[in-house]
Structures are given as structure tokens and as C-alpha cells.
Design a protein around this motif. Structure first.
Motif, PDB file in Angstrom:
ATOM      1  N   ASP A 200      51.500  52.990  56.197  1.00  0.00           N
ATOM      2  CA  ASP A 200      52.727  52.197  56.704  1.00  0.00           C
ATOM      3  C   ASP A 200      53.256  51.485  55.626  1.00  0.00           C
ATOM      4  O   ASP A 200      54.476  51.124  55.861  1.00  0.00           O
ATOM      5  N   ILE A 201      52.584  50.968  54.637  1.00  0.00           N
ATOM      6  CA  ILE A 201      53.074  50.227  53.489  1.00  0.00           C
ATOM      7  C   ILE A 201      52.420  50.491  52.328  1.00  0.00           C
ATOM      8  O   ILE A 201      51.062  50.863  52.324  1.00  0.00           O
ATOM      9  N   VAL A 202      52.821  50.409  51.206  1.00  0.00           N
ATOM     10  CA  VAL A 202      52.140  50.490  49.872  1.00  0.00           C
ATOM     11  C   VAL A 202      52.318  49.385  48.656  1.00  0.00           C
ATOM     12  O   VAL A 202      53.769  48.858  48.872  1.00  0.00           O
ATOM     13  N   ILE A 203      51.521  49.198  48.060  1.00  0.00           N
ATOM     14  CA  ILE A 203      51.672  48.177  46.868  1.00  0.00           C
ATOM     15  C   ILE A 203      50.673  48.626  45.904  1.00  0.00           C
ATOM     16  O   ILE A 203      49.562  49.072  45.957  1.00  0.00           O
ATOM     17  N   GLY A 204      51.177  48.625  44.635  1.00  0.00           N
ATOM     18  CA  GLY A 204      50.716  48.825  43.511  1.00  0.00           C
ATOM     19  C   GLY A 204      50.309  47.622  42.545  1.00  0.00           C
ATOM     20  O   GLY A 204      50.854  46.581  42.918  1.00  0.00           O
ATOM     21  N   HIS A 205      49.298  47.838  41.745  1.00  0.00           N
ATOM     22  CA  HIS A 205      49.009  46.502  40.695  1.00  0.00           C
ATOM     23  C   HIS A 205      49.457  47.096  39.202  1.00  0.00           C
ATOM     24  O   HIS A 205      48.761  48.032  38.841  1.00  0.00           O
ATOM     25  N   SER A 206      50.518  46.623  38.817  1.00  0.00           N
ATOM     26  CA  SER A 206      50.911  47.031  37.387  1.00  0.00           C
ATOM     27  C   SER A 206      51.210  48.774  37.323  1.00  0.00           C
ATOM     28  O   SER A 206      52.065  49.081  38.228  1.00  0.00           O
ATOM     29  N   VAL A 207      50.496  49.210  36.565  1.00  0.00           N
ATOM     30  CA  VAL A 207      50.479  50.725  36.505  1.00  0.00           C
ATOM     31  C   VAL A 207      50.404  51.361  37.782  1.00  0.00           C
ATOM     32  O   VAL A 207      50.765  52.610  38.193  1.00  0.00           O
ATOM     33  N   GLY A 208      49.618  50.758  38.645  1.00  0.00           N
ATOM     34  CA  GLY A 208      49.316  51.359  39.964  1.00  0.00           C
ATOM     35  C   GLY A 208      50.666  51.477  40.911  1.00  0.00           C
ATOM     36  O   GLY A 208      50.663  52.405  41.644  1.00  0.00           O
ATOM     37  N   SER A 339      57.191  45.448  45.573  1.00  0.00           N
ATOM     38  CA  SER A 339      57.340  45.532  43.964  1.00  0.00           C
ATOM     39  C   SER A 339      56.655  44.261  43.438  1.00  0.00           C
ATOM     40  O   SER A 339      56.427  43.281  44.058  1.00  0.00           O
ATOM     41  N   ASN A 340      55.835  44.510  42.235  1.00  0.00           N
ATOM     42  CA  ASN A 340      55.104  43.769  41.648  1.00  0.00           C
ATOM     43  C   ASN A 340      56.086  42.939  40.899  1.00  0.00           C
ATOM     44  O   ASN A 340      55.805  41.777  40.544  1.00  0.00           O
ATOM     45  N   LEU A 341      57.285  43.226  40.533  1.00  0.00           N
ATOM     46  CA  LEU A 341      58.367  42.639  39.723  1.00  0.00           C
ATOM     47  C   LEU A 341      58.700  41.421  40.230  1.00  0.00           C
ATOM     48  O   LEU A 341      58.816  40.210  39.942  1.00  0.00           O
ATOM     49  N   THR A 342      59.129  41.387  41.849  1.00  0.00           N
ATOM     50  CA  THR A 342      59.770  40.535  42.578  1.00  0.00           C
ATOM     51  C   THR A 342      58.662  39.823  43.437  1.00  0.00           C
ATOM     52  O   THR A 342      58.948  38.710  44.172  1.00  0.00           O
ATOM     53  N   GLY A 343      57.798  40.693  43.953  1.00  0.00           N
ATOM     54  CA  GLY A 343      56.851  40.449  44.973  1.00  0.00           C
ATOM     55  C   GLY A 343      57.356  40.541  46.445  1.00  0.00           C
ATOM     56  O   GLY A 343      56.829  40.265  47.375  1.00  0.00           O
ATOM     57  N   GLY A 344      58.446  41.194  46.439  1.00  0.00           N
ATOM     58  CA  GLY A 344      59.090  41.305  47.706  1.00  0.00           C
ATOM     59  C   GLY A 344      59.354  42.822  48.149  1.00  0.00           C
ATOM     60  O   GLY A 344      58.920  43.741  47.131  1.00  0.00           O
ATOM     61  N   GLN A 369      52.415  37.069  45.690  1.00  0.00           N
ATOM     62  CA  GLN A 369      53.623  37.199  46.799  1.00  0.00           C
ATOM     63  C   GLN A 369      53.515  38.306  47.353  1.00  0.00           C
ATOM     64  O   GLN A 369      53.867  38.351  48.400  1.00  0.00           O
ATOM     65  N   GLY A 370      53.207  39.682  46.566  1.00  0.00           N
ATOM     66  CA  GLY A 370      53.362  40.866  47.051  1.00  0.00           C
ATOM     67  C   GLY A 370      52.325  40.903  48.481  1.00  0.00           C
ATOM     68  O   GLY A 370      52.560  41.653  49.422  1.00  0.00           O
ATOM     69  N   ALA A 371      51.126  40.435  48.125  1.00  0.00           N
ATOM     70  CA  ALA A 371      49.975  40.575  49.104  1.00  0.00           C
ATOM     71  C   ALA A 371      50.435  40.081  50.382  1.00  0.00           C
ATOM     72  O   ALA A 371      49.691  40.175  51.583  1.00  0.00           O
TER      73      ALA A 371
END
Length: 794
Positions: A200-208, A339-344, A369-371
Motif C-alpha cells: 500500500d506504500i513503498v520506500i527505498g534506501h538510496s539505490v533501493g 522520497s529519500n531526497l525530501t523525506g516526503g 523523515q521518510g519512515a
């Protein structure tokens, strides 16, 4: 309602079972569910017993438990390679204890939201995709697709680098690491989706974040792989000389230490949590920062990397990376992408256009912030070769009510084991999975499984007490506890409850199957059963105990006899929250029952609520080891017939007897289907069978009785009914050693469900030889009671 069945024609012949897959002996996950915790423990015990006796394979049983059973709210799952390992874990479930391979949960309300966390660089290890590729068709097709897309973009083929455990050195080169991670993550997403698990939601870390963006629908698969391969190639062209380090401190502390270095030589590469920061830059400047932090007592860990990612050392490639990014089409995310770049959350394509991916490679990974966007998620699943983001996320969300923190793969565990364990955890917490797809590669078959242990509760409206017809020929008959206790209950005017019923040699019908000296005798087990039934009506619910049970005079029933039987329950003046129970009868045809001398007292006891069972340990195997002698069922009852005790089908529940001096173990099962058990708190035939087993456990029991003489119960110190019997039951009788020459036999009996849950316990049972003249002569010469408003009373 009524069920009608019509057989139209013979069923088609089953197709031959397919050959099992070569790796069908791998881990299996058995699913068990029920409507209540008690039902779950009971069903777990049934499965444990079933695994001990069945010839079906564990793979088939596990498959059937997933696709052939309804999944009820209270759930458990057991992972194991062998039936014995699964039985051990089920035993822990029955006892309510923990086990490493046991997962429990409750599926209430909505399934909950799922987040996929895509691991970054540094989590890779040699051979990380091999088991996934070999085991799962969906994953293999996904990896093959990625390899075809990347063909020509890498100096060497991707798959050998991803699958071969000996290619670790090549895999650690950035040019191969990043495409390999993406390929593995894409394969895991496809596998989870085929099992019914979608994010339902996705987040990666750097290259992820590249795999996260593709999963969210922002980048097509060819464009995501092409851009990532170019990113990795460009980074590989950078000169070495940079380094990175993990610092277990907050960003402010790290920034203060960095202030003493030359500007731009050290950067914050990642803000991973309140006390976890990654720094990156020129090696001398990074080492100087680490030394300053260690002097303050801060723990620092140098990372083994080829380049200083997310630092100024990447500046030479940013223009080329921007140019490559502008050739791909970005789409609006189908699901939230963090986004890793903004945390939003990224909501529009404009946010990712232009130099987004260049700034993403150069800037700080704002994972902390993203977490925060994961705080209301129920299930976190890490998509990558090792669980690294789960730990970071825990640090970012210390108060989150996340139900599941689950890795897809783990370098210390086989891929199928870890995937099944995580799938089972999702299932036990209410997420629906496609278990047909989970088992697809194993090609299993459906088999028979244990039935559901219904928690039997009686819902019938009480029937009126049977009344003898005016012509005196026979009497009506109730069923179950109604036939033992009859009608009646507490009076609104007094503290006394009176239950009335009439007995004959055939009412209730089961009495005809209990003969002593060729005469129908109401067994002590009937009086215990009626006391427990009265206890349920008085106490309403919960365990019931009958204490100081005495059988004062046998009730014998010859042809034509009709006994008016009362069960009288009064508060015990000497014991708080206890009731005195007396069972007495009078001749329903020859007396009015209004005089004291009309009544014969047959049994009495004290009734009270009992504490719930606490001992759920399963001692059956230990007892079997102590009881090597196996007794044939038929010889068991033949021995009783030699001592004037004849039992009909309703009183023959003993099966598979094992004996040793002073104890006996037996399977307890009725001779006919036991659906009628729901009508009884405890069936008299079951109770009597337990007393029979104790006689067999007493080495001196038959020896103390003369040939042809019956051995009967005369007293029981305490009977505790924890639950309504049902399912597979085992009884264990233990004799008490009395003085030499004593004619009495004494002992205890415990009835348990398969798996160890106690159902019934009889303590201090006293058995004694009873000559015919003593047992049957003068049935009206027992203890008398003074008159009491037409009913017996002490």
C-alpha cells in the motif's frame, strides 16, 4: 433442518498424483485456526495426534491446511521440515508456551496496510539470488526478464554474478551491485504479488528507491533498469579514494564534529534515525571526523565501500546522470512513494523530473523523515537480500503499533524458510494470502485433516420430565443431561434446587447396557454425571468440581421398575460458595414419595466452581514408555465379564490399553459416533470407562475380588470437569498403593485431549469388592431421610 443427499453417479476417478518436486522435502508451513483460543489449542492437539498416526506427507498436510480449510480469527502457523518437528511446535501451542517455529496471531477487522521497504547497497552477498531462482518459477522468470533487458549494458552477464556464490568479488563492484540488487528486489516483489501480498506504500534506501519507484508505477521496468545501469556505470568510473562510516549519534553531534574539517570534504550521506547517521567523503577527512567522535565516546563503524556515495566526490558524474534521467518517462505513482531526497511523499511527475535522480545520488538519504510515513502501517516487509531497514525503522518509530516486521530473505536462513516464515506471520495477523500459489512449485495433493473441535454448547429448550402413562406401561424419555437430571431448578422462594426425573431399566436407554450380577444397576458414574450436570445449571459456566462423592446405596432396576429420582442441591452451610448435592429415589408406582421412608439415598457430594486447568503439558509419550504391556480391547472387557460386570456399547469407551504395574493408559473413544456428547456435560459411559481403567491399573483389584464378584466404586474424593469432552481423548489411571491385604483399591484418573489439555480429573477413587447380596439386596434399606416437602432431605 433436515439434510437430504442423492448420489447421481459415481464420482470420476482421481488423476494420478503428480510426482513431487525434487525439493519437496524442504520447509512446510502448517496453518491452524479456530474461533477461540480454546478451540485453537484443541485443534492444535488434534493435528499433533494426526501427524503421529497418518501416512500422508507433511507437504500434502501443509498444503491442505492452507487451501482446504477456512481461516478463522484465532490463528497459528508452524514451520518445519519433518512431522516430528511440527508436532513438537504444536505441543507448545497446546500448552500455551513459545516455540521458535511457532507463530500465533489474531485476524480481527481489516487485514491492514502493507509497506515494502527496499534495501540499499551494502546488503548484497554472493549467491544471494540462487535459491530464489532455483525454487520459484515466478522469481526465475523475473530475473530472466531483467537479465535480457540488461544484456549489452554490462561487461559481463548479470545472472552468474547474481547467482554464483563464488562471484562475490564481481558482485561488490558498483556497476554490478546496483543492477543485481534491483533484479533481486523485482523478483521478490513479483513473488510476493503472486502470493497475494501487495504494498500500500513503498520506500527505498538510496539505490533501493529505483525498485520502489518501479513498484509504484513511476518507472517502467526497461527504463528503471536502463537508468540504474547507467547510474552504476558512471559511479564505477569515478576514482577511488573516498570512504563512508556509520556513526551511532544524532545528526547534530555529527555536524559539530564535521565542522572541524575542510568544507565539502565530509558530507552526511544518510540520516537513518535519531542515533544513526552515515557520513561520506574524502578518506582523510572522514577518518579525522571519526577520531573526533570516538574521543567523545561515540561508536563509529567504517564501511567497506568502493566509493563515497552521497558526497561531493560524485559531482563529476551528475551532469551525465541528469541527461540520462531526462530520457525516461516518469508517471504519477499508483501507490504512495516516499522520497529519500525530501523525506516526503511524491505525488506528481514534476517532483521527479529534471535533475531529481542526480540530487538523489548526491544528497542526503532522509530515511528518518521518510519512515514517519510508515507509522500507521500494519505490516512492514523488507524487499532485499538482508534485513537492514527493519532495524532502522524500529529506531525511527519507537511507539508504532506495527504488527509484523518481516524480512523477505536473510543471509543466515534458506530462502524458502525465510519467505514461508514471513508469509505465515502475515497470515496469522489477518492478511489474506493465495496459498495455492505459495505451494505451486511443490505440486502437492489434498488429504484428509482433523475436523474442527466444536466447543459444544447445548441450545435445546429443556424438555419436561418423563411421566409414566396412566396404564403404567413404560415411560417417556429425555436425552443427554435431561435424562439424568430431569426438569426443575432453583426455587424463587428457597435456596434449594430440585431436579426430578424417572428411571427404568430402559430409561434412559443406556442403563440397559450396565449390568452387575445380570441386573441393571445405575452406576456411580451416572450419579457423578448428574451432579456435574446440576452444577452446570447452578453455576452456569466454567469448570465444575464435585467433592467427597459417596455412593451410599446402589439403585438396581428390574423389569417393570420405575424409580422417581430427585437431585437436591442446597447451599452448604459449612463452606462458602459450595452446594450440597443428594441423589435419592422412590418407587414411582408403589409410593407417593411424600414420606421420608419412601426415599432411598443413593449418592451425595459437595459441589463448587473449580479453577481453570493449569497443566497443559502432554505426558502421553512418557507414559507410553513406562507402560510396555499392550492389552487387547476384547480381552479387556472379557476380564470384567468374569467378575459379574457386563458392559453394553454405551459403556465401552476403552481402546488401545497400555499397562504397567500401578498405571494404565488408554485411548477413550465411544463405540458409535459421538455427536450426542454435546447433550452431556460428561457422558456417564465415558466416566464409567475411566473407572474401569483404574480397576485395570490396580494389580490387586481383581485379585481382591473373589471369582465372579464385582469390583465397584464406593467413593471419590474429588471430580473436576474442566470442559465438555470432545475430539481425541486419552486417559491415564494411577493406582495408590495401600496396606498389604487391603481389599480396597484407590487411585486417580486424568482425561486429556491429544496434546495435553486436561478435560476431567478424578482424585481419590475408592473401589471395593461388592457381593451380590450387599449390592442388590435391600435396595430400599439404605440411609433414610426425614420428610421434606415431598423430596428427600438430610
Amino acid at each position: 433442518g433436515t439434510n437430504a443427499h442423492a448420489i447421481i453417479e459415481q464420482s470420476p476417478r482421481p488423476h494420478p498424483a503428480p510426482e513431487p518436486a525434487a525439493d519437496a522435502d524442504g520447509p512446510n508451513v502448517l496453518l491452524v485456526s479456530a474461533k477461540s483460543p480454546e478451540g485453537l489449542r484443541s485443534l492444535a492437539a488434534r493435528y499433533a495426534s494426526h501427524l503421529e498416526s497418518t501416512g500422508d506427507s507433511l507437504a500434502d498436510i501443509a498444503y491442505t491446511s492452507g487451501v482446504g480449510r477456512a481461516h478463522l480469527p484465532h490463528r497459528l502457523a508452524v514451520l518445519g521440515e519433518t512431522a516430528e518437528a511440527v508436532r513438537e511446535a504444536l505441543g507448545s501451542a497446546t500448552r500455551g508456551t513459545r516455540h521458535a517455529q511457532l507463530i500465533t496471531g489474531e485476524a480481527t477487522g481489516e487485514p491492514g496496510r502493507v509497506a515494502f521497504l527496499f534495501t540499499g547497497q551494502g546488503s548484497q552477498y554472493a549467491g544471494m539470488g540462487r535459491e530464489l531462482y532455483e525454487r520459484y518459477d515466478v522469481a526465475r522468470e523475473a530475473m530472466d526478464t531483467c537479465a535480457r533487458i540488461l544484456d549489452g549494458s554490462l561487461p559481463r552477464p548479470l545472472l552468474p554474478t547474481l547467482l554464483d556464490p563464488a562471484r562475490g568479488e564481481v558482485l561488490d563492484r558498483t556497476q554490478y551491485t546496483q543492477p543485481a540488487l534491483f533484479t533481486l528486489q523485482y523478483a521478490l516483489v513479483r513473488l510476493w504479488e503472486s502470493w497475494g501480498v501487495r504494498p500500500d506504500i513503498v520506500i527505498g534506501h538510496s539505490v533501493g528507491e529505483f525498485a520502489a519507484a518501479h513498484t509504484a508505477g513511476v518507472l517502467s521496468l526497461p527504463e528503471a533498469l536502463g537508468l540504474l545501469a547507467e547510474r552504476a556505470r558512471l559511479m564505477q568510473t569515478l576514482p577511488e579514494g573516498g570512504t563512508m562510516a556509520s556513526v551511532f549519534a544524532d545528526p547534530d553531534t555529527v555536524a559539530e564534529a564535521m565542522a572541524h574539517t575542510e568544507a565539502g570534504t565530509v558530507c552526511v550521506a544518510a540520516d537513518n534515525g535519531p542515533s544513526h547517521t552515515v557520513i561520506s567523503g574524502h578518506r582523510p577527512a572522514v577518518e579525522e571526523t571519526i577520531q573526533a567522535l570516538r574521543a567523545q565516546g561515540v561508536r563509529c563503524l567504517s564501511l567497506k565501500v568502493s566509493h563515497a556515495f552521497h558526497s561531493a566526490l560524485l559531482d563529476p558524474i551528475l551532469d551525465e546522470l541528469t541527461a540520462a534521467a531526462r530520457t525516461v518517462t516518469h508517471r504519477t505513482p499508483r501507490i504512495p512513494l516516499i522520497s529519500n531526497l525530501t523525506g516526503g511523499e511524491i505525488r506528481t511527475t514534476a517532483e521527479m523530473s529534471g535533475d531529481y535522480w542526480s540530487r538523489h545520488a548526491r544528497g542526503t538519504v532522509r530515511y528518518r523523515q521518510g519512515a514517519q510515513h510508515l507509522a500507521d502501517v500494519d505490516h512492514l516487509v523488507e524487499i532485499g537480500p538482508a534485513p537492514t531497514l527493519l532495524q532502522l525503522t524500529r529506531g525511527c518509530l519507537p511507539g508504532a503499533s506495527v504488527k509484523c516486521w518481516l524480512p523477505s530473505l536473510h543471509p543466515k536462513h534458506q530462502a524458502p524458510r525465510q519467505l514461508l516464515m514471513s508469509a505465515a506471520a502475515l497470515h496469522t495477523h489477518g492478511l489474506p494470502l493465495d496459498w495455492e500459489a505459495v505451494h505451486r512449485e511443490r505440486r502437492p495433493s489434498k488429504v484428509s485433516l482433523p475436523g474442527y473441535p466444536y466447543e459444544r454448547r447445548r441450545h435445546w429448550i429443556p424438555r419436561p420430565a418423563p411421566v409414566a402413562p396412566a396404564n403404567g406401561h413404560g415411560a417417556g424419555e429425555s436425552a443427554g443431561d435431561d435424562a439424568l437430571v430431569g426438569t426443575g431448578g432453583p426455587s424463587p422462594l428457597t435456596d434449594t434446587a430440585v431436579f426430578a426425573v424417572e428411571h427404568s431399566a430402559t430409561a434412559p436407554a443406556l442403563l440397559a447396557g450396565h449390568l452387575v450380577y445380570d441386573t441393571v444397576v445405575v452406576p456411580g458414574a451416572v450419579h457423578i454425571a448428574r451432579a456435574l450436570a446440576a452444577g452446570v445449571r447452578i453455576l452456569r459456566t466454567g469448570p465444575v468440581a464435585a467433592e467427597r462423592v459417596e455412593f451410599t446405596q446402589a439403585m438396581s432396576l428390574r423389569e417393570g421398575d420405575l424409580r422417581r429420582t430427585h437431585t437436591v442441591v442446597t447451599p452448604d452451610p459449612d463452606h462458602e460458595r459450595a452446594w450440597s448435592v443428594r441423589v435419592a429415589s422412590s418407587d414411582a408406582r408403589g409410593t407417593t414419595g411424600r414420606e421420608a421412608e419412601d426415599w432411598t439415598l443413593h449418592a451425595r457430594c459437595r459441589l463448587r466452581a473449580a479453577d481453570p486447568a493449569a497443566d497443559f503439558a502432554d505426558p502421553s509419550q512418557e507414559i507410553r514408555n513406562r507402560c510396555p504391556e499392550v492389552v487387547d480391547d476384547s480381552s479387556f472387557y472379557t476380564r470384567f465379564a468374569q467378575h459379574a460386570l457386563t458392559y453394553g456399547r454405551d459403556f465401552r469407551w476403552i481402546r488401545r490399553v497400555r499397562r504397567a504395574p500401578g498405571e494404565a493408559l488408554a485411548l477413550i473413544r465411544p463405540a458409535e459416533p459421538a455427536d450426542h456428547l454435546a447433550d452431556y456435560r460428561c457422558h456417564p459411559g465415558l466416566l464409567d470407562s475411566l473407572l474401569q481403567l483404574l480397576v485395570f491399573a490396580l494389580p490387586e483389584a481383581f485379585g481382591a475380588a473373589e471369582p465372579g464378584q464385582a469390583m465397584v466404586p464406593v467413593a471419590v474424593e474429588r471430580v473436576v470437569s474442566y470442559d465438555v469432552p470432545g475430539g481425541e481423548l486419552w486417559a491415564h489411571a494411577v493406582a495408590h498403593h495401600g496396606p498389604a491385604g487391603a481389599s480396597d483399591g484407590r487411585g486417580d484418573i486424568t482425561l486429556r485431549r491429544a496434546g495435553g489439555a486436561p478435560v476431567l480429573r478424578l482424585e481419590g477413587v475408592c473401589l471395593r469388592p461388592a457381593p451380590a447380596a450387599t449390592l442388590l439386596g435391600g435396595r430400599d434399606a439404605g440411609e433414610r431421610s426425614p420428610a421434606g416437602a415431598g423430596r428427600p432431605a438430610e
